[in-house]
Design an enzyme around this catalytic site. Structure first.
Site, PDB file in Angstrom:
ATOM      1  N   GLY A   5       8.999   7.505 -14.518  1.00  0.00           N
ATOM      2  CA  GLY A   5       9.844   7.487 -13.327  1.00  0.00           C
ATOM      3  C   GLY A   5      10.714   6.246 -13.389  1.00  0.00           C
ATOM      4  N   LEU A   6      11.210   5.808 -12.255  1.00  0.00           N
ATOM      5  CA  LEU A   6      12.081   4.632 -12.273  1.00  0.00           C
ATOM      6  C   LEU A   6      11.401   3.462 -12.951  1.00  0.00           C
ATOM      7  CD1 LEU A   6      13.790   4.610  -8.796  1.00  0.00           C
ATOM      8  CD2 LEU A   6      14.790   5.113 -11.016  1.00  0.00           C
ATOM      9  N   ALA A   7      10.150   3.210 -12.574  1.00  0.00           N
ATOM     10  CA  ALA A   7       9.465   2.032 -13.106  1.00  0.00           C
ATOM     11  C   ALA A   7       9.207   2.190 -14.604  1.00  0.00           C
ATOM     12  CB  ALA A   7       8.164   1.799 -12.342  1.00  0.00           C
ATOM     13  N   ARG A  14       9.131   2.581   9.794  1.00  0.00           N
ATOM     14  CA  ARG A  14       8.535   3.901   9.670  1.00  0.00           C
ATOM     15  C   ARG A  14       7.222   4.054  10.395  1.00  0.00           C
ATOM     16  NH1 ARG A  14      10.044   4.950   3.361  1.00  0.00           N
ATOM     17  NH2 ARG A  14      12.215   5.355   3.857  1.00  0.00           N
ATOM     18  N   HIS A  73       3.755  10.021   2.744  1.00  0.00           N
ATOM     19  CA  HIS A  73       4.958   9.830   1.957  1.00  0.00           C
ATOM     20  C   HIS A  73       4.810   8.827   0.825  1.00  0.00           C
ATOM     21  CE1 HIS A  73       9.138   9.405   1.020  1.00  0.00           C
ATOM     22  NE2 HIS A  73       9.202   8.169   1.457  1.00  0.00           N
ATOM     23  N   ARG A 122       5.954  -0.174   3.793  1.00  0.00           N
ATOM     24  CA  ARG A 122       7.149  -0.365   2.979  1.00  0.00           C
ATOM     25  C   ARG A 122       8.390  -0.032   3.793  1.00  0.00           C
ATOM     26  NH1 ARG A 122      10.557   2.951   0.254  1.00  0.00           N
ATOM     27  NH2 ARG A 122       9.268   4.819   0.381  1.00  0.00           N
TER      28      ARG A 122
HETATM   29  C1  LIG Z   1      10.954  12.568  -0.935  1.00  0.00           C
HETATM   30  C2  LIG Z   1      10.977  11.093  -1.227  1.00  0.00           C
HETATM   31  C3  LIG Z   1      12.067  10.333  -0.870  1.00  0.00           C
HETATM   32  C4  LIG Z   1      12.119   8.965  -1.114  1.00  0.00           C
HETATM   33  N1  LIG Z   1      13.237   8.243  -0.772  1.00  0.00           N
HETATM   34  C5  LIG Z   1      13.298   6.936  -1.090  1.00  0.00           C
HETATM   35  C6  LIG Z   1      14.473   6.177  -0.832  1.00  0.00           C
HETATM   36  O1  LIG Z   1      15.465   6.693  -0.304  1.00  0.00           O
HETATM   37  N2  LIG Z   1      14.497   4.872  -1.179  1.00  0.00           N
HETATM   38  C7  LIG Z   1      13.423   4.273  -1.772  1.00  0.00           C
HETATM   39  O2  LIG Z   1      13.500   3.105  -2.091  1.00  0.00           O
HETATM   40  N3  LIG Z   1      12.301   4.969  -2.043  1.00  0.00           N
HETATM   41  C8  LIG Z   1      12.209   6.283  -1.721  1.00  0.00           C
HETATM   42  N4  LIG Z   1      11.063   6.987  -2.004  1.00  0.00           N
HETATM   43  C9  LIG Z   1       9.972   6.333  -2.735  1.00  0.00           C
HETATM   44  C10 LIG Z   1      10.296   6.230  -4.209  1.00  0.00           C
HETATM   45  O3  LIG Z   1      11.039   7.339  -4.623  1.00  0.00           O
HETATM   46  C11 LIG Z   1       9.064   6.169  -5.077  1.00  0.00           C
HETATM   47  O4  LIG Z   1       8.144   5.281  -4.552  1.00  0.00           O
HETATM   48  C12 LIG Z   1       9.424   5.681  -6.469  1.00  0.00           C
HETATM   49  O5  LIG Z   1      10.473   6.427  -6.981  1.00  0.00           O
HETATM   50  C13 LIG Z   1       8.240   5.747  -7.379  1.00  0.00           C
HETATM   51  O6  LIG Z   1       8.657   5.482  -8.687  1.00  0.00           O
HETATM   52  P1  LIG Z   1       7.595   5.298  -9.832  1.00  0.00           P
HETATM   53  O7  LIG Z   1       8.369   5.084 -11.068  1.00  0.00           O
HETATM   54  O8  LIG Z   1       6.603   4.276  -9.443  1.00  0.00           O
HETATM   55  O9  LIG Z   1       6.792   6.685  -9.874  1.00  0.00           O
HETATM   56  P2  LIG Z   1       7.285   8.226 -10.132  1.00  0.00           P
HETATM   57  O10 LIG Z   1       8.741   8.380 -10.092  1.00  0.00           O
HETATM   58  O11 LIG Z   1       6.451   9.033  -9.230  1.00  0.00           O
HETATM   59  O12 LIG Z   1       6.862   8.456 -11.612  1.00  0.00           O
HETATM   60  C14 LIG Z   1       5.552   8.647 -12.008  1.00  0.00           C
HETATM   61  C15 LIG Z   1       5.549   8.961 -13.471  1.00  0.00           C
HETATM   62  O13 LIG Z   1       4.216   8.928 -13.937  1.00  0.00           O
HETATM   63  C16 LIG Z   1       3.920  10.098 -14.660  1.00  0.00           C
HETATM   64  N5  LIG Z   1       2.486  10.327 -14.500  1.00  0.00           N
HETATM   65  C17 LIG Z   1       1.745  10.318 -13.363  1.00  0.00           C
HETATM   66  N6  LIG Z   1       0.455  10.515 -13.653  1.00  0.00           N
HETATM   67  C18 LIG Z   1       0.369  10.636 -14.993  1.00  0.00           C
HETATM   68  C19 LIG Z   1      -0.702  10.839 -15.902  1.00  0.00           C
HETATM   69  N7  LIG Z   1      -1.956  10.928 -15.505  1.00  0.00           N
HETATM   70  N8  LIG Z   1      -0.399  10.928 -17.217  1.00  0.00           N
HETATM   71  C20 LIG Z   1       0.876  10.824 -17.668  1.00  0.00           C
HETATM   72  N9  LIG Z   1       1.920  10.608 -16.854  1.00  0.00           N
HETATM   73  C21 LIG Z   1       1.654  10.516 -15.536  1.00  0.00           C
HETATM   74  C22 LIG Z   1       4.818  11.151 -14.117  1.00  0.00           C
HETATM   75  O14 LIG Z   1       5.010  12.153 -15.077  1.00  0.00           O
HETATM   76  C23 LIG Z   1       6.079  10.329 -13.846  1.00  0.00           C
HETATM   77  O15 LIG Z   1       6.820  10.218 -15.025  1.00  0.00           O
HETATM   78  C24 LIG Z   1      11.017   8.353  -1.736  1.00  0.00           C
HETATM   79  C25 LIG Z   1       9.907   9.112  -2.093  1.00  0.00           C
HETATM   80  C26 LIG Z   1       9.865  10.463  -1.846  1.00  0.00           C
HETATM   81  C27 LIG Z   1       8.649  11.237  -2.207  1.00  0.00           C
END
Ligand SMILES: Cc1cc2nc3c(=O)[nH]c(=O)nc-3n(C[C@H](O)[C@H](O)[C@H](O)COP(=O)(O)OP(=O)(O)OC[C@H]3O[C@@H](n4cnc5c(N)ncnc54)[C@H](O)[C@@H]3O)c2cc1C
Ligand code: FES
Lengths: 639, 269
Positions: free
Chosen positions: A43-45, A332, A403, A437
């Site tokens: 994901g983003l991170a 929120r 959420h 958050r």
């Molecule tokens: C509907 C919605 C709207 C949002 N709107 C906003 C917003 O407007 N502004 C804001 O700042 N934040 C917003 N958020 C929050 C934000 O989008 C998320 O917190 C953030 O994008 C999470 O990024 P991440 O990279 O940590 O995880 P994710 O993007 O969830 O990525 C997780 C990754 O891990 C992988 N993964 C997970 N488990 C496993 C496993 N066991 N084995 C292998 N791969 C795995 C997945 O395949 C994926 O690639 C929103 C969230 C949602 C749900």
């Protein structure tokens, strides 16, 4: 044990720069290619981390469960991303973003981490623009901003209603470039099912290939988890169907501390549940609160009427009434609880009386339908597709839904967990958001961690380890494979009567009713009594057909559900132990007479990091005391 | 749209079942019972799958994740149309109020040479990722970039780029195309980046590499059927295909003039 977050001391303004230059070791460019980093989650991170680490010269292997890294749930973020650019000249600054985030988190986050986040926020915007992210612009060609809950300045950058999508596609393009260059090996449709710890350090992961069913280990010199959040523990949430706690839970069972699991965010503006068959809840971006006014009928008997038939005088704009200075933009947790309160009083609207109105008529009158369409068109369309109602004509109905998870694996200032070599980024860690958050801050955190923090901090660890210490034939790797295979075999062999989704729904409803927006000692003890029974029943009565050597979605879900059931217990235990209300954690016993959350700073100004002690065993609590030198611990008021 | 507000429906599903990539496939018929108009299409499939599981049969495998029309995972051809044919709507956002009691619904996977079937309705779309890996990016490193406002971008250009960037990479355009071409997908990426000053520097090399990658990855040629635009759940327009063609011609022309080389090899060097 008292945990040390190893945050730098000294002037907070200089803390990150000093730390980067004075405390962190570097790996010399020629040596970088000798190290392999495993990045789980893109994901983003994870995508930003994998791309950046590969650019620097490390070998990277990256994993995600979807068929493509472009589909991580970051894609669903709608509203925007914060940065302290202060382009609108409205008084924003790094300090103000830092302060808003600490206060928004109800004073339950580490100061230095939050400062760093605010500081690098500006670099993120620049980086994304350089990648070709089409942020909204004004007519003169400058970047446009909007405001979000919990802030009195406009600091949110956005790309229509699809900011997460565009930022993720930016990170995905950087990642794809490295995949094309051969510096990142990408493993899509691959799920991590175990962490391998050798001599106390994280050195490998065990995964299952979701197409062939093959279980194997990947060995590296460090492991980065960026696997997202866990609010699917409530079953219905705004998360994607595949979001799970599995990766961090498996790491937890291998010794990584899990911090503040009870800090869960319930988002105020989601489409209400329509029926029992429902599989997920859909968010309507909080940015809608910029132009929508939230209300319920003053009189219970009006709830069944069409909203247009309720005269202005009989409407209760309860957020504007209760929080005059923030109004509809209250944070929120506050907005969610207020909605629940109205509905509990019997003034909710729509099916089951679980909904409040979000009304755009005043803005449409003021700005014209065209402007509203331009700002939120895709959200209105989405609303109509799901509900069959036209929100330009009739107010939207909204209700809070699970959420985001502020809790996650415990990490120190270097984003390293208590297991050396295990780093945790994005929503999967517990770091910067405290107990709540603020909107548009998760995208910021994910990219801050991935682009601008981990490249520095992981070097410090790698510089002190020999590359290639562990190989795939290490006994720990072999044991891990055997364990994962045994668990699959067990799941497939039970052949009981209840389906996986029946179990997940049962746990979800229990958690939502008892541990959702409000928690009490009673509701938590009840839940803690019921969960072990569900766990035991699951392992005796779940039905998973097919085999482990093929694409088997039931088997995938079964594993995730098993982990959620175990994790739910920890969440409850944490909520029970935290005898205060703060942010997303609301204990009904601890509130002011007007219903506001009552913190207990004397006893609870710490992060709670839990250590796994075995199934059904009480986990051990470790505390990381929180010190506030740069903000004054105040009652959080948005009135 | 004849389902009444509260009425439930019973439907027949005729579904493509295939247990693995090299296995033979066939259509099987199932009943979908007691479906309300508010069920999404995938929630209807959930109901059918629960029944199958309880009957000891293999559930229908299908790709899905966000269920809110943005991740691009869901992908099936419904009665001959990718995503079921509701304008600007992914399969997960299609609701059963668009069907009526007694309807028979045919369900098939994306069919295209570039997308081998993995199981039932699930196909392998990594060929789309490979197009992006070939050149669908701006080659900037993390850090050391200019301030976000250093280069102004007009609102019309930003909006145009955003229109192109709406693509969710689901592959419906490829599935809809009689030739299995990925021109709408590639065109959208090329257009987005060529429109923005940040992407213009590499525009000729990008378009050349992406065109080559399309043929390397078994995508067909575009012969202007424009089925892709109709199938796109995000309303991405065929004007971006025209843009790709223009960018490609321009790149060839510049190469002939000797002002650029498209053979810089953005990947694998
Ligand atoms: C509907 C919605 C709207 C949002 N709107 C906003 C917003 O407007 N502004 C804001 O700042 N934040 C917003 N958020 C929050 C934000 O989008 C998320 O917190 C953030 O994008 C999470 O990024 P991440 O990279 O940590 O995880 P994710 O993007 O969830 O990525 C997780 C990754 O891990 C992988 N993964 C997970 N488990 C496993 C496993 N066991 N084995 C292998 N791969 C795995 C997945 O395949 C994926 O690639 C929103 C969230 C949602 C749900
Ligand atoms: S499941 Fe994500 S777009 Fe349909």
């Amino acid at each position: 044990m008292i945990l040390d977050g190893k945050a730098p001391t000294g002037k907070i303004q200089d803390s990150w720069d000093d730390h980067r230059f004075a405390s962190l070791k570097l790996v010399n460019p020629a040596n970088k290619r000798k190290y392999k980093v495993l990045v789980v989650g893109t994901g983003l991170a994870g995508a930003s981390a994998a791309a950046t680490l590969a650019e620097l010269g490390y070998q990277v292997e990256a994993f995600c469960y979807q068929d493509s890294p472009r589909r991580a749930h970051s894609i669903a973020a709608q509203g925007g991303i914060n940065a302290a650019k202060a382009y609108p000249n409205d008084g924003d600054s790094i300090y103000r973003l830092f302060y808003d985030t600490i206060k928004g988190g109800d004073f339950r986050a580490r100061e230095a981490d939050v400062w760093r986040l605010a500081q690098v926020s500006n670099n993120i915007i620049d980086q994304c623009v350089a990648q070709g992210v089409p942020f909204a612009r004004d007519y003169a060609g400058y970047l446009d901003n909007r405001s979000f809950g919990g802030a009195q300045v406009s600091r949110t950058f956005y790309a229509r209603g699809q900011t997460g999508q565009q930022l993720l596609l930016g990170a995905y393009s950087a990642l794809s470039r490295q995949i094309g260059l051969g510096t990142v090996k990408m493993f899509p449709r691959t799920e991590m099912l175990d962490l391998v710890v050798v001599d106390g350090e994280a050195k490998a992961i065990t995964v299952r290939d979701l197409v062939t069913g093959e279980v194997r280990t990947h060995v590296g010199d460090a492991v980065v988890l960026a696997t997202g959040g866990y609010v699917n523990v409530f079953y219905l949430s705004t998360n994607a169907m595949g979001c799970s706690v599995t990766a961090i839970w498996k790491a937890h069972k291998k010794g990584a501390y899990l911090a503040n699991p009870c800090y869960t965010q319930i988002h105020p503006t989601c489409i209400p549940q329509a029926g029992d068959y429902q599989s997920k809840l859909t968010l309507m971006s909080e940015s809608l609160r910029n132009d929508g006014r939230i209300w319920v009928p003053k009189k219970k008997e009006d709830c069944g009427k069409a909203p247009g038939d309720i005269p202005e005088a009989d409407r209760d704009y309860y957020l504007e009434r209760k929080y005059p200075s923030y109004g509809n933009l209250a944070p929120r947790d506050i907005a969610s609880r207020a909605a629940k309160e109205q509905c509990d009083e019997g003034r909710g609207v729509g099916p089951g009386g679980r909904g409040v109105y979000l009304d755009f008529s005043a803005s449409i009158e003021r700005l014209g339908e065209g402007t509203i369409r331009e700002r939120y068109g895709n959200l209105f369309e989405m609303y109509e597709r799901i509900t069959d109602e036209n929100a330009y004509k009739r107010p939207m109905r909204i209700y809070p839904a699970p959420h985001y998870s502020m809790g996650g694996l415990w990490v120190d200032y270097n984003l390293q967990s208590n297991i050396p070599g295990l780093f945790v980024l994005g929503e999967a860690n517990f770091s910067v958001h405290g107990a709540n958050r603020l909107g548009a801050s998760a995208l910021m955190q994910g990219l801050a961690d991935g682009y601008f923090v981990i490249p520095y901090t992981i070097a410090n660890y790698l510089a002190q380890t020999k590359p290639g210490k562990v190989t795939a034939d290490d006994p720990e790797c072999r044991k891990s494979i055997a364990d994962v295979q045994a668990e699959r075999k067990q799941l497939l062999g039970i052949n009981g009567k209840k389906t996986v989704s029946e179990f997940m729904r049962e746990v979800g409803v229990l958690m939502w009713n008892n541990v959702g927006m409000a928690r009490s000692q009673q509701s938590l003890t009840d839940t803690l009594q019921k969960l072990p029974g569900i766990r035991e029943e699951f392992w005796q009565n779940v039905k998973v057909s097919g085999s482990g050597d093929e694409l088997n979605q039931q088997l995938e879900n079964a594993g995730r559900t098993a982990d959620f059931i175990e994790f739910a217990e920890l969440l409850c235990r944490d909520a029970l132990h935290r005898e205060e209300s703060c942010g997303g954690h609301f204990r009904v016993e601890h509130q002011y007479p007007d219903g506001e959350a009552m913190r207990d700073d004397a006893n609870f100004t710490y992060s709670a990091a839990w250590q796994w002690k075995g199934t059904g065993q009480t986990p051990e609590l470790h505390k990381e005391p929180l010190k506030f030198d740069n903000v004054h611990l105040a009652v959080r008021s948005y009135k | 749209m004849s389902a009444t507000e509260h009425g439930t429906m019973n439907l027949k599903l005729i579904v493509w079942r295939q247990s693995g990539p090299d296995k033979p496939g066939r259509f099987e018929t199932y009943d979908a019972k007691n479906i309300t108009p508010h069920h999404s299409f995938l929630e209807m499939l959930d109901v059918v799958n629960e029944d199958l599981i309880k009957a000891g049969k293999d559930p229908i495998a299908f790709d899905h994740d966000c269920r809110e029309g943005i991740c691009g995972a869901c992908s099936a051809v419904v009665n001959g149309v990718p995503h079921g044919g509701q304008e600007r709507t992914t399969l997960c956002q299609l609701h059963m109020r668009k069907f009526k009691d007694g309807d028979a619904i045919y369900l098939e996977p994306w069919r295209a040479r570039a997308f081998p079937i993995l199981r039932d309705l699930i196909v392998d779309r990594t060929a789309l990722d490979r197009l992006v890996q070939a050149a669908g990016f701006v080659s900037c490193h993390t850090g050391g970039v200019a301030d976000g406002n250093a280069i102004l971008i007009g609102k019309p250009e930003a909006d145009y780029a955003m229109d192109a960037a709406e693509c969710i990479g689901c592959g419906a355009c490829v599935a809809a195309c009689p030739n299995g071409a990925a021109m709408l997908f590639a065109g959208a990426k090329v257009a987005q980046l060529a429109e923005l000053p940040q992407g213009q520097v590499e525009a000729p090399q990008r378009v050349a590499a992406m065109v080559k990658a399309m043929s390397d990855n078994d995508f067909g040629n575009c012969t202007n059927h424009y089925e892709c635009e109709g199938a796109c759940p995000k309303g991405v327009k065929v004007k971006f295909i025209a843009r790709l063609n223009r960018e490609f011609t321009k790149a060839l022309f510049q190469e002939t003039l000797g002002t650029i080389s498209t053979n810089r090899g953005t990947s694998k060097e």
